[in-house]
Design an enzyme around this catalytic site. Sequence first.
Site, PDB file in Angstrom:
ATOM      1  N   GLY A  12       7.530   2.023   4.442  1.00  0.00           N
ATOM      2  CA  GLY A  12       7.122   0.622   4.549  1.00  0.00           C
ATOM      3  C   GLY A  12       8.166  -0.279   3.915  1.00  0.00           C
ATOM      4  O   GLY A  12       8.705   0.029   2.858  1.00  0.00           O
ATOM      5  N   ALA A  23      23.450  -4.915  -3.299  1.00  0.00           N
ATOM      6  CA  ALA A  23      24.026  -4.385  -4.538  1.00  0.00           C
ATOM      7  C   ALA A  23      24.751  -3.068  -4.282  1.00  0.00           C
ATOM      8  O   ALA A  23      25.844  -2.829  -4.810  1.00  0.00           O
ATOM      9  CB  ALA A  23      22.928  -4.200  -5.581  1.00  0.00           C
ATOM     10  N   ARG A  73       8.690   4.828   9.783  1.00  0.00           N
ATOM     11  CA  ARG A  73       8.049   6.041   9.249  1.00  0.00           C
ATOM     12  C   ARG A  73       8.322   7.100  10.309  1.00  0.00           C
ATOM     13  O   ARG A  73       7.606   7.198  11.296  1.00  0.00           O
ATOM     14  CB  ARG A  73       6.550   5.815   9.066  1.00  0.00           C
ATOM     15  CG  ARG A  73       6.201   4.674   8.104  1.00  0.00           C
ATOM     16  CD  ARG A  73       4.732   4.682   7.777  1.00  0.00           C
ATOM     17  NE  ARG A  73       4.294   3.475   7.087  1.00  0.00           N
ATOM     18  CZ  ARG A  73       4.428   3.255   5.783  1.00  0.00           C
ATOM     19  NH1 ARG A  73       5.005   4.150   5.015  1.00  0.00           N
ATOM     20  NH2 ARG A  73       3.978   2.144   5.233  1.00  0.00           N
ATOM     21  N   ASP A 104       7.690   7.534  -1.881  1.00  0.00           N
ATOM     22  CA  ASP A 104       7.641   8.985  -2.122  1.00  0.00           C
ATOM     23  C   ASP A 104       7.893   9.814  -0.857  1.00  0.00           C
ATOM     24  O   ASP A 104       8.526  10.864  -0.920  1.00  0.00           O
ATOM     25  CB  ASP A 104       6.337   9.399  -2.830  1.00  0.00           C
ATOM     26  CG  ASP A 104       5.092   8.938  -2.104  1.00  0.00           C
ATOM     27  OD1 ASP A 104       5.218   8.193  -1.116  1.00  0.00           O
ATOM     28  OD2 ASP A 104       3.985   9.341  -2.519  1.00  0.00           O
ATOM     29  N   THR A 127       8.839   0.133  -2.590  1.00  0.00           N
ATOM     30  CA  THR A 127       7.472   0.099  -2.040  1.00  0.00           C
ATOM     31  C   THR A 127       6.690  -0.971  -2.777  1.00  0.00           C
ATOM     32  O   THR A 127       6.864  -1.138  -3.991  1.00  0.00           O
ATOM     33  CB  THR A 127       6.745   1.457  -2.188  1.00  0.00           C
ATOM     34  OG1 THR A 127       5.331   1.247  -1.996  1.00  0.00           O
ATOM     35  CG2 THR A 127       6.937   2.102  -3.541  1.00  0.00           C
ATOM     36  N   ILE A 128       5.826  -1.672  -2.052  1.00  0.00           N
ATOM     37  CA  ILE A 128       5.030  -2.706  -2.750  1.00  0.00           C
ATOM     38  C   ILE A 128       3.955  -2.084  -3.626  1.00  0.00           C
ATOM     39  O   ILE A 128       3.404  -2.745  -4.492  1.00  0.00           O
ATOM     40  CB  ILE A 128       4.375  -3.707  -1.761  1.00  0.00           C
ATOM     41  CG1 ILE A 128       3.369  -3.008  -0.827  1.00  0.00           C
ATOM     42  CG2 ILE A 128       5.417  -4.477  -0.978  1.00  0.00           C
ATOM     43  CD1 ILE A 128       2.426  -3.980  -0.131  1.00  0.00           C
ATOM     44  N   ASP A 129       3.662  -0.796  -3.405  1.00  0.00           N
ATOM     45  CA  ASP A 129       2.504  -0.174  -4.084  1.00  0.00           C
ATOM     46  C   ASP A 129       2.697   0.099  -5.575  1.00  0.00           C
ATOM     47  O   ASP A 129       1.730   0.261  -6.304  1.00  0.00           O
ATOM     48  CB  ASP A 129       2.151   1.151  -3.403  1.00  0.00           C
ATOM     49  CG  ASP A 129       1.552   0.938  -2.018  1.00  0.00           C
ATOM     50  OD1 ASP A 129       1.195  -0.210  -1.706  1.00  0.00           O
ATOM     51  OD2 ASP A 129       1.446   1.917  -1.265  1.00  0.00           O
ATOM     52  N   ASP A 131       3.523   2.788  -6.972  1.00  0.00           N
ATOM     53  CA  ASP A 131       2.820   4.028  -7.315  1.00  0.00           C
ATOM     54  C   ASP A 131       3.749   5.163  -7.747  1.00  0.00           C
ATOM     55  O   ASP A 131       3.306   6.291  -7.919  1.00  0.00           O
ATOM     56  CB  ASP A 131       1.950   4.485  -6.125  1.00  0.00           C
ATOM     57  CG  ASP A 131       2.720   4.604  -4.826  1.00  0.00           C
ATOM     58  OD1 ASP A 131       3.875   4.131  -4.773  1.00  0.00           O
ATOM     59  OD2 ASP A 131       2.176   5.154  -3.864  1.00  0.00           O
ATOM     60  N   ARG A 156      -9.970 -18.990  -3.815  1.00  0.00           N
ATOM     61  CA  ARG A 156     -10.813 -19.480  -4.921  1.00  0.00           C
ATOM     62  C   ARG A 156     -11.227 -20.938  -4.683  1.00  0.00           C
ATOM     63  O   ARG A 156     -12.361 -21.316  -4.931  1.00  0.00           O
ATOM     64  CB  ARG A 156     -10.057 -19.337  -6.250  1.00  0.00           C
ATOM     65  CG  ARG A 156     -10.786 -19.843  -7.441  1.00  0.00           C
ATOM     66  CD  ARG A 156     -11.950 -18.973  -7.846  1.00  0.00           C
ATOM     67  NE  ARG A 156     -11.540 -17.810  -8.609  1.00  0.00           N
ATOM     68  CZ  ARG A 156     -12.395 -16.922  -9.130  1.00  0.00           C
ATOM     69  NH1 ARG A 156     -13.695 -17.055  -8.950  1.00  0.00           N
ATOM     70  NH2 ARG A 156     -11.952 -15.879  -9.797  1.00  0.00           N
ATOM     71  N   ARG A 173      -3.140   2.196  -0.281  1.00  0.00           N
ATOM     72  CA  ARG A 173      -3.891   3.294   0.341  1.00  0.00           C
ATOM     73  C   ARG A 173      -4.365   4.293  -0.700  1.00  0.00           C
ATOM     74  O   ARG A 173      -5.486   4.749  -0.683  1.00  0.00           O
ATOM     75  CB  ARG A 173      -2.991   3.994   1.360  1.00  0.00           C
ATOM     76  CG  ARG A 173      -3.594   4.075   2.708  1.00  0.00           C
ATOM     77  CD  ARG A 173      -2.736   4.825   3.694  1.00  0.00           C
ATOM     78  NE  ARG A 173      -1.307   4.822   3.438  1.00  0.00           N
ATOM     79  CZ  ARG A 173      -0.390   4.593   4.364  1.00  0.00           C
ATOM     80  NH1 ARG A 173      -0.748   4.324   5.591  1.00  0.00           N
ATOM     81  NH2 ARG A 173       0.891   4.651   4.067  1.00  0.00           N
TER      82      ARG A 173
HETATM   83  O1  F6P Z   1       4.215   0.581   2.034  1.00  0.00           O
HETATM   84  C1  F6P Z   1       3.026   0.690   1.392  1.00  0.00           C
HETATM   85  C2  F6P Z   1       1.935   0.125   2.245  1.00  0.00           C
HETATM   86  O2  F6P Z   1       2.091  -1.273   2.347  1.00  0.00           O
HETATM   87  C3  F6P Z   1       0.546   0.480   1.753  1.00  0.00           C
HETATM   88  O3  F6P Z   1       0.087  -0.363   0.733  1.00  0.00           O
HETATM   89  C4  F6P Z   1      -0.243   0.362   3.028  1.00  0.00           C
HETATM   90  O4  F6P Z   1      -1.383   1.175   2.953  1.00  0.00           O
HETATM   91  C5  F6P Z   1       0.706   0.883   4.052  1.00  0.00           C
HETATM   92  O5  F6P Z   1       1.994   0.652   3.551  1.00  0.00           O
HETATM   93  C6  F6P Z   1       0.582   0.259   5.423  1.00  0.00           C
HETATM   94  O6  F6P Z   1       1.570   0.818   6.229  1.00  0.00           O
HETATM   95  P1  F6P Z   1       1.857   0.409   7.733  1.00  0.00           P
HETATM   96  O7  F6P Z   1       2.490  -0.936   7.728  1.00  0.00           O
HETATM   97  O8  F6P Z   1       2.769   1.462   8.236  1.00  0.00           O
HETATM   98  O9  F6P Z   1       0.530   0.380   8.428  1.00  0.00           O
END
Ligand code: F6P
Length: 323
Positions: A12, A23, A73, A104, A127-129, A131, A156, A173
């Site tokens: 993603g 960089a 992906r 990962d 990754t934005i997650d 994790d 809000r 996820r």
């Molecule tokens: O890259 C991480 C993420 O944004 C997760 O938070 C999310 O579940 C997933 O990718 C969504 O992926 P895609 O855009 O492939 O549906």
Amino acid sequence: MIKKIGLLTSGGDSPGMNACIRAVVRTAVHYNIETVGFIRGFEGLIDNDFVKLGRESVSGIIHRGGTTLKTARSERFLTDKGLGMAVDTLFKHEMEGLVIIGGDGSFRGAIEMSKLIKIPIVGCPGTIDNDLVGTDFTIGYDTAINTVVEAIDKIRDTAESHDRIFVVEVMGRDAGLIALRSAIASGAEALLVPELKHDSENLIEKIKTWRSTKSSKIIVVAEGDESGGAFKVAEIIKKHCPEFDLRVSVLGHIQRGGNPTCMERVNASIIGFNAVKAIMKGHSNEMIGIINKKVSFTPFEKAVKHHQALNSDLVELIEILGS
Ligand code: F6P
């Protein structure tokens, strides 16, 4: 002396990837190393779809979200044939190192490649997650949580005008790190994340206490929470507390886009710079991160095996401040 490296973004996309690309390329130029960028991550490696990158090709991108190298992906890379073709491309280019910006899944790919080709491969956590272990902040996380907070602030306003409950679903996820920080920063009243056991009874009890107060309430739910997401949570609330005016908002992919924050650009630049330096020093199969403001190196094996845990102090904080 390293003369040529490959670079790709995979999985993603996340804001700050372009700052990292810039960089890597500019550090390589500084040390007279040629950079070959592969398009759409491992897909580009498989198809030998590449572009030569120089100082000029990365100008004007530091502030842009997404990735100028594009990403994917890749299903094909998970097959022996795809993996073999990707490695062949590296041999064909006589590549002496590879930088992978991704999460990962991308680092798992790197581990597989390193069994077939002996060149230094390093990773930049994109990754934005947030994790991944081995870094305090992944590239993209800070921008994503700021995007979420901005969106919830707007929700809000309308929630307050109507005295409504809003169930807001954010990305993640398998990880609730986006949900946790953005819930704290937006003053949310409740949080549901995959790491914490879902307890709908508890949630309903809490919501019942809101009956006496006429005001807005925000419940932040990570998409991977075991409740099944915001719409499922809303169903449960409607069933047990039908008197509340309730709406659902799923933030979706707006969380992945946008101009990276200042912190993101700086961190991504530090990580990209150190990725090239790491290759020059012979590091391999390691992810570059930043822990307590210091550059850190984490073996891919460790980075893919463990997920960054939720900070229990922050969990307590949201429970107390949001109640
Ligand atoms: O890259 C991480 C993420 O944004 C997760 O938070 C999310 O579940 C997933 O990718 C969504 O992926 P895609 O855009 O492939 O549906």
